[in-house]
Write an enzyme that holds these catalytic residues in place. Structure first.
Site, PDB file in Angstrom:
ATOM      1  N   LYS A 169      -1.780  -7.385  -2.796  1.00 13.33           N
ATOM      2  CA  LYS A 169      -1.886  -6.300  -3.839  1.00 13.33           C
ATOM      3  C   LYS A 169      -1.559  -4.924  -3.450  1.00 13.33           C
ATOM      4  CE  LYS A 169      -6.667  -5.359  -2.464  1.00 13.33           C
ATOM      5  NZ  LYS A 169      -8.245  -5.610  -3.142  1.00 13.33           N
TER       6      LYS A 169
ATOM      7  N   ARG B 119     -19.353  -6.103  -9.038  1.00 14.82           N
ATOM      8  CA  ARG B 119     -17.907  -5.935  -9.357  1.00 14.82           C
ATOM      9  C   ARG B 119     -17.525  -6.512 -10.386  1.00 14.82           C
ATOM     10  NH1 ARG B 119     -13.409  -4.104  -5.249  1.00 14.82           N
ATOM     11  NH2 ARG B 119     -13.669  -6.233  -4.850  1.00 14.82           N
TER      12      ARG B 119
ATOM     13  N   TYR C 255       3.982  27.684   0.993  1.00 13.40           N
ATOM     14  CA  TYR C 255       3.169  28.262  -0.028  1.00 13.40           C
ATOM     15  C   TYR C 255       1.915  28.901   0.344  1.00 13.40           C
ATOM     16  CZ  TYR C 255       6.170  25.486  -3.292  1.00 13.40           C
ATOM     17  OH  TYR C 255       7.364  24.722  -4.002  1.00 13.40           O
TER      18      TYR C 255
ATOM     19  N   MET D   9       5.581  19.160  -1.993  1.00 12.67           N
ATOM     20  CA  MET D   9       5.581  18.169  -2.709  1.00 12.67           C
ATOM     21  C   MET D   9       6.666  17.085  -2.097  1.00 12.67           C
ATOM     22  SD  MET D   9       6.975  17.391  -6.574  1.00 12.67           S
ATOM     23  CE  MET D   9       5.316  18.176  -7.301  1.00 12.67           C
TER      24      MET D   9
END
Length: 352
Positions: A34, A126, A248, A296
C-alpha cells in the site's frame, strides 16, 4: 530526461528481509504494498516480491491499488484491507481481488465468485467486527462458500509492553477456533519481531520491516537491510563568502568562505522541511551538513574542501550509516512518513 533525485530499490535487500521475517514468523507472507509500496514503487516492489517463494500474496489499502496490482498478473493473490464501496465489489471480485468483510450486510452482498477475508476488530477500534459478531459473519461467509481468510491488526507490538498484544491475539484465536480452517493473518512487522513464531496462522503481514526498519529494541531480532537508497544530483557548485546568508529567512550565515553544492531534492520531493539545520548528506562518502532552509525543489550542502561538480551524486539516505531513521529524527517524524511522502518526481530504479 533524467530525474534529479532517484531511489535505488534493492531486490537483494528486499528478499533478504522477506526470508528472515518469514522464518521468524513460521508462515508465508502477505506483503503490504500500500501507499506506493511504502514509497518504494508499487509495481517495482510487487514484481520483486512476487519472485520470492515466501510471498503468498500482496496487500493493499485502496480499490485503485488493488486494481493496479491485479492487472500486473503476477500470479499472487491481492488482498484489499479496507472496505470498498458497494459498486466496487463486483469489479474487484471479477479481478480476483480478495475482499474484506466486517458485517453481515457485506457478507450477503458478495457475489458467489468472490473470496472474502473476515476483518476482526480485536482492539484497534479502526475497522472490523468485534469477536462475537465476527464469528457469526465468518460462519455465514463459510456457508456461502466464499470465506478464504480472517485477519486482525495489532495496535502495540512496536512497544515493549506486549500485554495488550497478547490479549488481541487471544481474542483473534477465539474467532479462528469457531470457524472452518481459514488463512488467518494478524502479525505486522512488530508482531513478527516481538511475538515470534505464530505457526497457527497461515500468513503474516510485515510492512515497514519488509523494507528494512524495526523499532530500536527489536532491531537485533532479525537482521534487516533498508531496501531504498536515495540519491540526488548536484545541480550547481558555487561560493558563499563569510557572513553571507543561505536560503530563505537567512537562518544560516557562512562562518567562512564556503563552497556550496545545490542538490535537486527538496520538501516537494519528500525531504522533511523540519530537518532544516539538522540534516546531513553523504558526499563522496563523507557526511556534510545541509545548510540554510530546505527549499521546495532543492537544498544546499557545505562541500568545502571536496572535489564536487555539477552532475555528481550525493546520498540522502541508504543502508549504511545514514538511514531514513536518522532523517526522520531530524524531521521530528517517523520512517513511515518520510518513505510514503517520497514524491513522484523521484524516480524509482530497480537494482539487484
Amino acid at each position: 530526461m533524467q530525474s534529479r533525485a532517484y531511489a535505488l530499490i534493492s531486490e537483494a535487500a528486499l528478499h533478504h528481509n522477506l526470508s528472515g521475517l518469514s522464518a521468524r514468523a513460521g508462515t508465508r507472507l502477505l506483503l503490504p504494498v500500500k501507499a506506493n509500496a511504502y514509497g518504494h514503487g508499487l509495481e517495482l516492489i510487487a514484481r520483486q516480491a512476487a519472485a520470492h517463494p515466501d510471498v503468498w500474496g500482496l496487500a493493499v489499502a485502496t480499490p485503485r491499488e488493488a486494481q493496479a496490482v491485479a492487472l500486473l498478473n503476477l500470479g499472487r493473490p491481492v488482498v484489499l484491507l479496507t472496505p470498498p464501496t458497494p459498486d466496487e465489489v463486483v469489479p474487484l471480485a471479477d479481478l480476483g481481488v480478495r475482499l474484506p468483510v466486517s458485517s453481515l450486510e457485506e457478507a450477503e452482498a458478495l457475489p458467489v465468485h468472490a473470496r472474502a477475508h473476515l476483518k476482526v476488530d480485536t482492539g484497534m477500534n479502526r475497522l472490523g467486527a468485534r469477536p462475537d459478531e465476527a464469528i457469526r459473519i465468518g460462519q455465514r461467509l463459510a456457508e456461502r462458500g466464499v470465506l478464504e481468510g480472517a485477519y486482525t491488526h495489532f495496535a502495540t507490538t512496536d512497544e515493549e509492553d506486549l500485554s495488550f498484544a497478547h490479549e488481541q491475539l487471544r481474542r483473534f484465536r477465539s474467532v479462528i477456533a469457531a470457524l472452518p480452517p481459514v488463512l488467518a493473518h494478524c502479525a505486522n512487522g512488530g508482531g513478527i519481531l516481538s511475538l515470534g513464531h505464530l505457526g497457527d496462522m497461515g500468513l503474516s503481514r510485515p510492512g515497514l520491516a519488509s523494507y528494512g526498519f524495526a523499532p530500536a529494541h527489536l532491531q537485533r531480532v532479525v537482521p534487516l537491510t533498508p531496501v531504498m537508497t536515495l540519491r540526488a544530483t548536484v545541480t550547481q557548485v558555487h561560493k558563499a563568502f563569510a557572513g553571507e546568508s543561505v536560503s530563505y529567512g537567512g537562518l544560516w550565515q557562512a562562518p567562512r568562505d564556503t563552497t556550496l553544492a545545490t542538490i535537486g531534492f527538496g520538501y516537494a520531493d519528500g525531504y522533511p522541511r523540519n530537518a532544516t539545520l539538522r540534516a546531513h548528506v553523504l558526499v563522496r562518502g563523507e557526511r556534510r551538513p545541509v545548510v540554510g532552509r530546505i527549499c521546495m525543489d532543492q537544498c544546499m550542502v557545505d562541500v568545502t574542501g571536496l572535489e564536487v561538480r555539477a552532475g555528481d551524486q550525493v546520498e540522502c539516505w541508504g543502508s549504511g550509516d545514514l538511514t531514513v531513521s536518522e532523517v526522520a529524527g531530524w524531521g521530528d517524524t517517523i520512517e513511515y512518513e518520510v518513505l510514503t511522502g517520497l514524491g513522484e518526481r523521484v524516480e524509482r530504479v530497480a537494482v539487484p
